[in-house]
Design an enzyme around this catalytic site. Structure first.
Site, PDB file in Angstrom:
ATOM      1  N   LYS A   1      19.322  -2.175  40.367  1.00  0.00           N
ATOM      2  CA  LYS A   1      19.423  -3.152  39.279  1.00  0.00           C
ATOM      3  C   LYS A   1      20.883  -3.468  39.007  1.00  0.00           C
ATOM      4  CE  LYS A   1      17.789  -3.948  34.515  1.00  0.00           C
ATOM      5  NZ  LYS A   1      17.060  -3.367  33.355  1.00  0.00           N
TER       6      LYS A   1
ATOM      7  N   SER B   1      13.524  -6.185  31.099  1.00  0.00           N
ATOM      8  CA  SER B   1      14.608  -6.945  31.695  1.00  0.00           C
ATOM      9  C   SER B   1      14.772  -6.702  33.194  1.00  0.00           C
ATOM     10  CB  SER B   1      15.928  -6.563  31.007  1.00  0.00           C
ATOM     11  OG  SER B   1      16.241  -5.185  31.272  1.00  0.00           O
TER      12      SER B   1
ATOM     13  N   SER C   1      12.048  -1.700  29.750  1.00  0.00           N
ATOM     14  CA  SER C   1      12.489  -2.582  30.831  1.00  0.00           C
ATOM     15  C   SER C   1      12.230  -2.064  32.234  1.00  0.00           C
ATOM     16  CB  SER C   1      13.980  -2.906  30.672  1.00  0.00           C
ATOM     17  OG  SER C   1      14.184  -3.679  29.521  1.00  0.00           O
TER      18      SER C   1
END
Length: 513
Positions: free
Chosen positions: A84, A159, A183
């Site tokens: 990420k 997210s 998330s």
């Protein structure tokens, strides 16, 4: 136009790839190239990646050479992994999905990234995310939204939608994410993947671009519970560079998952349904509720003791979270000041002062959701309002922790749906922040309490054919229990379906353009 699958190798789990690599049935170069080919073929539609590594094949080749020379390597050596974009990587840009950090290359790796490299995994690239991890759909990325591999018109959650979409679309066997209010777990739920938020402090946050320091936690995203456990074993453990890192001696999460996969651990297990998180008060999609009720029935049939527990303070969790998070975000993002690193914008007219350059830079570099939360957080921390807002939210946080303690006194694990709905259509909630915030209603309490949580697939919703996720929660420090029970439930549900859920994913065979 359709794009065929590139290689049978991308169908394999990380554990299966690792076994074949260890036996020298395949090379890391072959495994890495298969995933790079998949990314090249489908990521134009999905947009899971913001940056694909220029060094992946070179890294894979070095690992193959060391294995051929007889060097002892780690269990996952040569397996590709996605990262990420919230995590610092010295050889790739780290933007946290924001224009204010566009092109920024940190001078160091985050601890978890360094541990991936130390275990000889192969970083494939950086995955898309909501800007500074603020969002539940990956539509707030400054670089455009990610699309759900099950239906390209829908969001992959947020997210960390880039990591969950990459894993679900077979662009990577597993990935790293971060979970501040859900998330990792919420995107896993809506993409049919597995996502784990470890106990707060169980995995280093050093080098993770901070959103809310008391809530953020790095964790794994995968297609199986065992793969998540294997990745957790690599990244977990004490880090002296992180002042919040726990000094606990952690057991092997992979060993716990392998015990659970035998399916023996459900008989006599005490499982509690959290009344406030089960959709009884409405707001949950009918298909989500149906699959959850079926899973509860399956657990009972397998010999688990299922009870219901009440956690009345959970009613205030979303409100408390959206005071604590913006307050901490406003403080953390103060460093994005145009002076030390990142974007710098000159004011169009008038004198050039530090204050005016900072204002112009933050106006141009931050998106609407980030600005909204900074303003809210600054207000909550301001003189005259601190006690009424931020202080009160912290008191609610204590009540939530107490409710969890009472619940765990009655049960080994708690369960709920991991998200109240399946993936919603792109664009439908961007203009409605409150509705977007409520997508994390079941996941937020775990972050406020610092306990570990896991999302695993529990079937497809009958009304739209999209994935539904089950959330498991365990007491703080009991991550191994989470993996053991998660693997047992995964085995139970996979046997009930007769196949892996992701074998039904439309992108297993092709992508419709």
């Amino acid at each position: 136009m359709s794009v065929p699958i590139q290689s049978e190798l991308i169908r394999l789990s990380a554990a299966e790839l690792a076994a074949k690599l260890s036996a020298r049935e395949i090379s890391s170069v072959e495994a890495t190239q298969a995933h790079l080919d998949r990314i090249a073929a489908v990521d134009g539609d999905i947009h899971a990646f913001l940056h694909v590594s220029d060094h992946a094949l070179e890294t894979a080749n070095r690992i193959d050479e060391r294995r051929a020379a007889g060097e002892q390597l780690g269990e996952l050596a040569g397996v590709p992994v996605a990262i990420k974009d919230v995590l610092a990587t010295e050889d790739m840009p780290s933007t946290s999905g924001s224009k204010i950090l566009e092109g920024w290359r940190p001078p160091y790796d985050a601890t978890v990234v360094a541990r991936l490299r130390g275990a000889d995994l192969v970083p494939l690239g950086k995955t898309n995310m909501d800007e500074f991890a603020m969002g539940s759909s990956t539509e707030h990325s400054a670089y455009g939204p990610t699309h759900n591999p099950w239906d390209l018109s829908r969001t992959p959650g947020g997210s960390g939608g880039g990591s969950s979409a990459a894993v679900s679309a077979f662009e990577a066997p597993f990935a790293l994410g971060s979970d501040t209010g859900g998330s990792i777990r919420q995107p896993a739920a809506v993409t049919g993947s597995v996502g784990v938020k470890p106990t707060y402090g169980g995995v280093s946050r050093y080098g993770a671009i901070a959103l809310a320091s008391s809530l953020d936690q790095v964790g794994p995203v995968s297609r199986t519970v065992l793969d998540a456990a294997l990745l957790h074993d690599v990244i977990g453990g004490h880090d002296p560079l992180d002042s919040t890192s726990l000094t606990d001696a952690w057991p092997s999460m992979a060993a716990a998952a392998r015990r659970g996969a035998t399916g023996e651990g459900l008989k006599g297990l005490k499982v509690a349904v959290v009344k406030e998180l089960s959709g009884e008060s409405g707001g949950f999609q009918a298909g989500v509720k149906q699959r959850f009720d079926e899973t509860v029935a399956a657990l009972t049939a397998a010999g688990a003791e299922v009870i219901e527990v009440a956690a009345p303070s959970f009613e205030y969790a979303v409100a408390a979270y959206y005071l604590i998070l913006p307050a901490e975000a406003s403080s953390n993002l103060a460093r994005m000041d145009s002076v030390r690193f990142g974007l710098r914008v000159q004011p169009e007219r008038g004198p050039v002062t530090v204050e005016r350059v900072m204002s112009a830079t933050r106006d141009a570099g931050f998106g609407a959701e980030v600005k909204r939360r900074i303003i809210l957080g600054t207000y909550a921390l301001s003189a005259g309002y601190y006690d009424a807002y931020y202080g009160s939210a912290q008191k609610v946080r204590t009540l939530i922790q107490q409710d969890f303690a009472k619940a765990f006194a009655q049960a080994d694990v708690l369960i709920s749906p991991a998200a109240p709905t399946t993936a919603f259509e792109l664009g439908t909630l961007v203009g409605d922040p409150l509705a977007m915030y409520l997508n994390d209603v079941t996941t937020i309490p775990a972050n406020l309490a610092g306990i570990p949580g896991m999302a695993i697939p529990m079937g497809l919703a009958p009304e739209d054919g999209l994935p539904v996720g089950l959330q498991l929660l365990a007491p703080a420090h009991e991550d191994a229990r989470l993996y053991e029970v998660g693997a047992a439930i995964e085995t139970l549900l996979t046997d009930a379906w007769g196949h892996s859920l992701l074998s039904q994913a439309p992108l297993l065979t092709e992508v419709a353009r």
